[in-house]
Design an enzyme around this catalytic site. Structure first.
Site, PDB file in Angstrom:
ATOM      1  N   GLY A  91     -69.794 -50.979 -93.896  1.00 42.72           N
ATOM      2  CA  GLY A  91     -69.514 -51.220 -92.481  1.00 42.72           C
ATOM      3  C   GLY A  91     -68.043 -51.085 -92.210  1.00 42.72           C
ATOM      4  O   GLY A  91     -67.281 -50.612 -93.059  1.00 42.72           O
ATOM      5  N   ASP A  94     -68.418 -57.064 -82.734  1.00 38.91           N
ATOM      6  CA  ASP A  94     -69.006 -55.853 -83.308  1.00 38.91           C
ATOM      7  C   ASP A  94     -70.501 -56.017 -83.559  1.00 38.91           C
ATOM      8  O   ASP A  94     -70.993 -55.723 -84.641  1.00 38.91           O
ATOM      9  CB  ASP A  94     -68.263 -55.490 -84.601  1.00 38.91           C
ATOM     10  CG  ASP A  94     -68.478 -54.032 -84.982  1.00 38.91           C
ATOM     11  OD1 ASP A  94     -68.832 -53.234 -84.090  1.00 38.91           O
ATOM     12  OD2 ASP A  94     -68.324 -53.696 -86.172  1.00 38.91           O
TER      13      ASP A  94
END
Ligand SMILES: *[C@@H]1O[C@H](CO)[C@@H](O)[C@H](O)[C@H]1NC(C)=O
Ligand SMILES: *[C@@H]1O[C@H](CO)[C@@H](O)[C@H](O)[C@H]1NC(C)=O
Ligand SMILES: *[C@@H]1O[C@H](CO)[C@@H](O)[C@H](O)[C@H]1NC(C)=O
Ligand SMILES: *[C@@H]1O[C@H](CO)[C@@H](O)[C@H](O)[C@H]1NC(C)=O
Length: 776
Positions: A526, A643
């Site tokens: 990520g 996020d």
């Protein structure tokens, strides 16, 4: 039996009949008479048929009726009184004259909508009088109730407006709810116009005062407002003298019908309509307006005046106001031209600070224009150019006004704006230059914009898979996260630097290297780094699986800061969050150890071969909302995720959503927390990360259009479960659409989102039009 057909009786009945007909044609309405609310309902008409009392179909809704009195001979419907403005009556409602309660209006289910209120007495009959007064009488012909004593927004000739009387404006020309304006005759003898606060009915200062008040000799004070049959409109003093309200040049005449109406824009108008010749092309004309010029009228202190905040009033030829937004501004509610205006761009000190350096603004010059209040500074003496420069340099300054050597700086909100030849002022309105123009408000800074666009990317990519609505909720969540970020970033920076105490376990590098078998099995990647699968020994010597996240770009310089942040994360406990078990910060290596979740990420679940069911999807969406609600509102300090995306939602054994990676943005510094995370494996249409602005717009428009057109089915394709649960589907879509409103302040908090998803509170009707993401 035979007696019924007795010839005498028949004759008596025959005699009686014409009498009955005669009585009803005289306009008397007997107890038990009724009218049903429907299109062709016959009203009760006055003997001269000048006035009618009955149901008026609302222009705005073809199923709702207003119980009203109108001028019956005038083709254009002129309503002079109404009963149920706040609560229009649905079709098949019924108005009945009852013996004990007078006029009773009830809906088709028999629920009371309105009734004529009077103290005591038994009703015998009622009458629509030729003056336009509807009167309810008892058997002794005493008046129990009359419309003239209960005026709405209009006075008619012969109607007496007494001490304490109130006319209330309508909300809009064709909305009969009470509006902001009032005309009152005060006990002190003054007739006044005033605005009021709509929430509390608190009465603001008057913007018109007749002055018919005399302290020295109260017999000189006004005690009635009257409109005579010749159109004379005046305050009658106790000593019978008149204070005329007619404008200069008014010639009294009984050849007209008249109304004195407090309009929805706050102007009291005396209008007239020629009685003759019938058949000619006649119309209403205004002969008097009070105040004479509502745009230049001084409103005091509270409320927005006739136009909304930040709007500019100009007087039309008919002496009624027109409201316009200044350059760079538009209506907050596009359907309400008398409402507030808002800037199409961001401004103010916070927004300016987030913007790149340079001259952000230019000034739009408006001659003969001012907003007469809300100055916070005066620069005197000043030149025009100094005045402009002062405002440009001041992030508080929204408008500067220059008048004869004085420069006034003004700030929001700006009430009572007006443009008129009488106004000797130049107004300079600060407008963001086109090159710095950013759409207000979702994009607050370039950084913010980037993040925002990223969330849209996710939306699009995921939307085109099968489970649209879950992703809608994501977007909502993202927007909201971002807005929280904007508001609370600073707060968080100052919060909780205390206790390092927690159940958090410390690992050294070597331990984690062993646990992950030399960082061998990658679980995912990520924006923060790579996640590896590992196995550790718990305190009770059991083996347990963990996920080890190797952070590759921590910004904190000192160990202490890192530990503080990690401890903040460790203090969160919620069943929709992934639990942090431990950490490592040895030298340059920083790692976080999380519990391991067997069912992987939501992203792989959504786009995997096993499509999640409708139930699973709703459960997941609600779980995410719950987790975020906890982060935003229940844990201390608050944590903003920044996020949220399907890759950051993990699923536990029961496919309950668990949010991961929260609290990390602080660790990574805000400008680094964003990277382009490519989304792969999208089923259905292929979407690349380079998708253009255009397509995004189309997509969000499509979703919103589907909702507005009632075709939400299209969003879930052929999902039978979802289709059989249409209410829920619609509710989720609505919540999502609320979350993606452009106007940040409109977006619900996560708490509210959750309550709406769980059907604990209603989802309010959505504002129109659909939010649009074509940035300026
Ligand atoms: C009814 O109308 C007549 C004129 O047509 C008027 O003289 C009378 O005062 C009115 N009655 C009421 C109660 O308004
Ligand atoms: C009239 O306006 C009010 C206030 O905005 C609103 O609540 C009401 O629903 C409107 N009435 C109709 C019939 O549209
Ligand atoms: C007050 O007004 C009445 C009627 O106009 C008049 O008769 C009376 O003399 C006045 N009184 C005073 C004190 O001015
Ligand atoms: C009303 O009618 C008169 C005469 O026909 C005309 O002069 C006037 O312009 C009309 N006013 C409006 C507002 O239509």
């Amino acid at each position: 039996m035979a007696s019924i057909f007795h010839p005498l009786l028949s004759a008596y009945l025959l005699l009686l009949l014409p009498l009955v007909v005669a009585q009803s044609s005289a306009g008397d309405i007997g107890v038990g008479s009724s009218i049903e609310a429907k299109r062709d309902a016959k009203p009760w008409v006055s003997p001269s048929s000048d006035f009618a009392f009955g149901f008026h179909l609302l222009e705005t809704n073809n199923d709702l009726f207003l119980l009203a009195i109108w001028y019956n001979k005038i083709p254009s419907r002129t309503i002079v009184w109404y009963a149920n403005g706040e609560k229009p009556a649905p079709t098949r409602s019924k108005l009945e004259l009852t013996a004990d309660r007078g006029l009773v209006l009830s809906d088709p289910q028999g629920q009371l909508i309105w009734r004529s209120e009077f103290a005591t007495g038994d009703v015998a009959f009622a009458r629509m009088n030729d003056t336009g007064n509807f009167v309810v009488y008892d058997s002794g012909s005493e008046r129990l109730w009359e419309s003239f004593d209960n005026p709405t927004d209009t006075l008619l000739p012969t109607q007496v407006f007494k001490w304490g009387g109130v006319l209330s404006s309508r909300h809009k020309e064709s909305n009969f709810s009470k509006g902001r304006f009032q005309f009152r005759l005060l006990p002190d003898g003054n007739a006044v116009l005033n605005t009021k606060n709509m929430e509390s009915s608190f009465v603001y200062f008057a913007y018109y005062i007749s002055g018919t008040y005399d302290q020295a000799n109260s017999s000189n004070s006004g005690f009635q407002v009257r409109l005579d049959q010749d159109g004379s409109f005046y305050v009658l003093r106790k000593n019978n003298q008149r204070f005329s309200l007619n404008s200069d040049g008014f010639v009294p005449s009984t050849d007209y019908y008249y109304t004195a109406t407090l309009n929805f824009d706050g102007v009291l108008t005396l209008s007239r309509y020629p009685k003759y010749p019938s058949g000619s092309n006649r119309n209403w004309s205004v002969s008097t307006t009070i105040p004479d010029n509502i745009c230049t009228t001084r409103f005091e202190r509270y409320g927005s005046g006739t136009c909304g905040y930040n709007s500019i009033c100009t007087l039309k030829a008919n002496k009624r106001p027109q409201c316009n937004c200044p350059p760079g501004y538009s209506l907050s509610d596009a359907n309400d031209e008398y409402g507030n205006c808002q800037a199409d761009f961001m401004q103010g000190c916070e927004a300016d600070a987030l913007s790149p350096r340079g001259d952000l603004y230019e000034l739009a010059e408006l001659q003969n224009t001012d907003w007469p209040t809300n100055d916070y500074e005066v620069i005197s003496p000043s030149t025009v150019n100094d005045c402009k420069a002062h405002c440009l340099q001041d992030c508080l300054c929204i408008v500067a006004e220059y008048n004869k050597g004085d420069c006034l700086k003004k700030t929001l909100p700006l009430p009572y704006g007006r443009q008129d030849v009488q106004v000797d002022t130049i107004a300079f309105v600060k407008v963001r230059k086109a090159e710095f123009a950013q759409k207000n408000p979702p994009i607050i800074s370039t950084l913010y914009e980037k993040r925002y666009q990223n969330s849209l990317m996710i939306l699009i990519s995921v939307l085109l898979g099968s489970s649209v609505f879950v992703n809608f909720v994501f977007v909502g969540v993202l927007c909201l996260g971002s807005s929280f970020l904007y508001h609370r970033k600073i707060k968080r920076n100052h919060s909780n630097k205390n206790g390092i105490q927690s159940s958090l376990r410390y690992f050294n590098y070597k331990e984690l290297e062993e646990a992950t078998n030399g960082f061998k099995e990658e679980l995912g990647r990520g924006s923060f780094g790579i996640v590896y699968k590992g196995i550790i020994k718990t305190d009770s010597e059991d083996l347990t699986r963990v996920a080890v996240k190797k952070l590759d770009r921590v910004v904190q310089d000192t160990d202490k800061e890192f530990r503080t942040e990690v401890n903040v994360i460790a203090q969160t406990h919620h069943r929709n969050l992934v639990k942090l078990l431990g950490y490592c910060d040895e030298g340059q290596s920083r790692m976080l150890v999380y519990e391991y979740l067997s069912n992987g990420t939501l992203a792989s679940f959504l786009f995997g071969d096993l499509k999640p069911s409708w139930n699973q999807r709703t459960q997941i969406a609600t779980g995410i909302a719950r987790g975020l609600c906890y982060l935003h509102e229940e844990c201390s300090p608050q944590i903003i995720h920044c996020d949220i995306k399907p890759q950051n939602i993990l699923l536990d054994d029961y496919y309950d959503a668990r949010i991961s990676d929260f609290g990390l943005s602080k660790l990574l510094g805000i400008d680094q927390s964003f990277t382009h995370t490519a989304i792969r494996g999208t089923k259905g249409r292929n979407v690349s990360m380079d998708v253009g602005e255009e397509e995004k717009a189309i997509l969000t428009d499509w979703a919103c259009d589907c909702f507005l057109e009632g075709t939400v089915d299209a969003l879930v394709e052929n999902d039978a479960d979802a289709l059989s649960d249409k209410m829920k589907l619609e509710r989720f879509v609505m919540v999502a659409l609320w979350c993606i409103q452009e106007e940040i302040s409109l977006r619900p908090t996560m708490k509210k989102v959750l309550l709406m998803l769980e059907e604990i509170i209603m989802v309010p009707a959505l504002p129109l039009p659909c939010p649009s993401y074509i940035s300026a």
